[in-house]
Design a protein around this motif. Structure first.
Motif, PDB file in Angstrom:
ATOM      1  N   GLU A   9       2.870  -1.642  17.307  1.00 58.04           N
ATOM      2  CA  GLU A   9       2.177  -0.890  18.020  1.00 58.04           C
ATOM      3  C   GLU A   9       2.751   0.581  18.001  1.00 58.04           C
ATOM      4  O   GLU A   9       1.631   0.997  17.469  1.00 58.04           O
ATOM      5  CB  GLU A   9       1.817  -1.155  19.468  1.00 58.04           C
ATOM      6  CG  GLU A   9       1.309  -0.285  20.143  1.00 58.04           C
ATOM      7  CD  GLU A   9      -0.664  -0.532  18.937  1.00 58.04           C
ATOM      8  OE1 GLU A   9      -1.294   0.648  18.952  1.00 58.04           O
ATOM      9  OE2 GLU A   9      -0.978  -1.772  18.067  1.00 58.04           O
ATOM     10  N   ARG A  12       2.334   1.214  13.931  1.00 55.81           N
ATOM     11  CA  ARG A  12       0.579   1.697  13.904  1.00 55.81           C
ATOM     12  C   ARG A  12       0.048   2.698  14.269  1.00 55.81           C
ATOM     13  O   ARG A  12      -0.600   3.531  13.855  1.00 55.81           O
ATOM     14  CB  ARG A  12      -0.468   0.695  14.671  1.00 55.81           C
ATOM     15  CG  ARG A  12      -0.464  -0.758  13.831  1.00 55.81           C
ATOM     16  CD  ARG A  12      -1.475  -1.654  15.049  1.00 55.81           C
ATOM     17  NE  ARG A  12      -1.196  -2.958  14.382  1.00 55.81           N
ATOM     18  CZ  ARG A  12      -0.164  -4.008  15.541  1.00 55.81           C
ATOM     19  NH1 ARG A  12      -0.306  -3.364  16.323  1.00 55.81           N
ATOM     20  NH2 ARG A  12      -0.632  -5.473  14.690  1.00 55.81           N
ATOM     21  N   GLN A  13       0.397   3.523  15.408  1.00 50.25           N
ATOM     22  CA  GLN A  13       0.128   4.951  16.096  1.00 50.25           C
ATOM     23  C   GLN A  13       1.174   5.815  15.759  1.00 50.25           C
ATOM     24  O   GLN A  13      -0.200   6.930  15.152  1.00 50.25           O
ATOM     25  CB  GLN A  13       0.768   4.576  18.300  1.00 50.25           C
ATOM     26  CG  GLN A  13      -0.127   4.238  18.779  1.00 50.25           C
ATOM     27  CD  GLN A  13       1.096   3.850  20.036  1.00 50.25           C
ATOM     28  OE1 GLN A  13       1.701   4.349  20.774  1.00 50.25           O
ATOM     29  NE2 GLN A  13      -0.202   3.239  21.117  1.00 50.25           N
ATOM     30  N   GLY A  16      -1.206   5.629  12.288  1.00 48.88           N
ATOM     31  CA  GLY A  16      -2.587   6.578  12.372  1.00 48.88           C
ATOM     32  C   GLY A  16      -3.569   5.551  11.606  1.00 48.88           C
ATOM     33  O   GLY A  16      -2.852   4.668  11.739  1.00 48.88           O
ATOM     34  N   ALA A  17      -4.584   5.978  10.905  1.00 47.28           N
ATOM     35  CA  ALA A  17      -5.992   5.193  10.488  1.00 47.28           C
ATOM     36  C   ALA A  17      -5.956   6.009   9.028  1.00 47.28           C
ATOM     37  O   ALA A  17      -6.622   5.916   8.356  1.00 47.28           O
ATOM     38  CB  ALA A  17      -7.469   5.895  10.894  1.00 47.28           C
ATOM     39  N   ASP A  18      -4.470   5.618   8.859  1.00 43.40           N
ATOM     40  CA  ASP A  18      -4.452   6.215   7.455  1.00 43.40           C
ATOM     41  C   ASP A  18      -4.966   5.133   5.954  1.00 43.40           C
ATOM     42  O   ASP A  18      -4.491   4.090   6.637  1.00 43.40           O
ATOM     43  CB  ASP A  18      -2.546   6.429   6.704  1.00 43.40           C
ATOM     44  CG  ASP A  18      -2.501   6.729   5.556  1.00 43.40           C
ATOM     45  OD1 ASP A  18      -3.219   6.636   3.872  1.00 43.40           O
ATOM     46  OD2 ASP A  18      -1.639   7.002   4.816  1.00 43.40           O
ATOM     47  N   PRO A  19      -6.038   5.474   5.286  1.00 42.78           N
ATOM     48  CA  PRO A  19      -6.497   4.248   4.719  1.00 42.78           C
ATOM     49  C   PRO A  19      -5.481   3.738   3.060  1.00 42.78           C
ATOM     50  O   PRO A  19      -5.560   2.516   2.807  1.00 42.78           O
ATOM     51  CB  PRO A  19      -7.960   4.908   3.848  1.00 42.78           C
ATOM     52  CG  PRO A  19      -7.314   6.204   3.845  1.00 42.78           C
ATOM     53  CD  PRO A  19      -6.581   6.773   5.734  1.00 42.78           C
ATOM     54  N   GLU A  23      -1.135  -3.862   7.053  1.00 40.87           N
ATOM     55  CA  GLU A  23      -0.772  -4.566   7.000  1.00 40.87           C
ATOM     56  C   GLU A  23      -0.814  -6.056   6.618  1.00 40.87           C
ATOM     57  O   GLU A  23      -2.203  -6.112   6.308  1.00 40.87           O
ATOM     58  CB  GLU A  23      -0.804  -4.733   8.559  1.00 40.87           C
ATOM     59  CG  GLU A  23      -1.097  -3.015   9.876  1.00 40.87           C
ATOM     60  CD  GLU A  23      -1.504  -3.629  11.358  1.00 40.87           C
ATOM     61  OE1 GLU A  23      -1.245  -4.606  11.731  1.00 40.87           O
ATOM     62  OE2 GLU A  23      -1.837  -2.235  11.971  1.00 40.87           O
ATOM     63  N   HIS A  34       1.811   0.473   1.873  1.00 41.23           N
ATOM     64  CA  HIS A  34       1.721   1.947   1.287  1.00 41.23           C
ATOM     65  C   HIS A  34       0.527   1.349  -0.387  1.00 41.23           C
ATOM     66  O   HIS A  34       1.238   1.523  -0.856  1.00 41.23           O
ATOM     67  CB  HIS A  34       2.057   2.915   1.200  1.00 41.23           C
ATOM     68  CG  HIS A  34       1.566   4.051   0.524  1.00 41.23           C
ATOM     69  ND1 HIS A  34       1.454   4.719  -0.798  1.00 41.23           N
ATOM     70  CD2 HIS A  34       0.795   5.209   0.739  1.00 41.23           C
ATOM     71  CE1 HIS A  34       1.434   5.756  -0.939  1.00 41.23           C
ATOM     72  NE2 HIS A  34       0.371   5.879   0.128  1.00 41.23           N
TER      73      HIS A  34
END
Length: 159
Positions: A9, A12-13, A16-19, A23, A34
């Protein structure tokens, strides 16, 4: 083997919301990729980090780091960092940055495919040299390999 949900977690934080990040469950844990290339992951209580072959020695000098060993085979370019060494957010962030930096230097995995005529395309690591297929002898039964890195298998030829 279970993996540390708290560490996962925190990763994940940080990401962030990197497109560009996905996972995937791997190695009995979870990996963060990536563009299809693993950057970091969690296995048990430990953090796995791709640092690249050229940065391995420097990474191993850092606290809590050891070489990533899969089935008794050390993997240069990868390190495992103990969970206690990434207890602080700053230390974890540095390792995550190292992993994503090494992955950004590679092309996306879907573009890294090597194939020879008549063979099945296989992904090739970004740091690996692409070699031509080995030639097979005309003997009735030979051990042959389609590429320098593929396992040998037996082929039968009819004269």
């Amino acid at each position: 083997m279970a993996y540390d949900e708290g560490l996962t977690e925190r990763i994940r934080q940080r990401l962030g919301a990197d497109p560009d990040i996905a996972e995937k469950r791997m190695f009995g844990g979870i990996a963060f990729l990536h563009h299809g290339n693993m950057a970091v992951g969690v296995s048990g209580d430990d953090l796995m980090v791709r640092v690249g072959p050229e940065a391995t020695d420097e990474a191993l000098a850092r606290p809590g780091a050891r070489i990533f060993d899969m089935a008794g085979r050390p993997m240069r370019g990868w390190v495992v960092v103990t969970g206690s060494a990434v207890a602080e957010d700053e230390a974890l962030g540095e390792w995550i940055d190292e992993g994503t930096r090494s992955r950004r230097a590679c092309r996306p995995s879907e573009d890294r495919v090597a194939a020879s005529p008549g063979s099945i395309a296989r992904p090739v690591p970004c740091h690996a040299a692409i070699r031509p297929p080995k030639a097979c002898s005309a003997a009735s039964t030979v051990a042959c390999s389609d590429s320098a890195s593929a396992p040998a298998r037996e082929r039968r030829f009819t004269p």
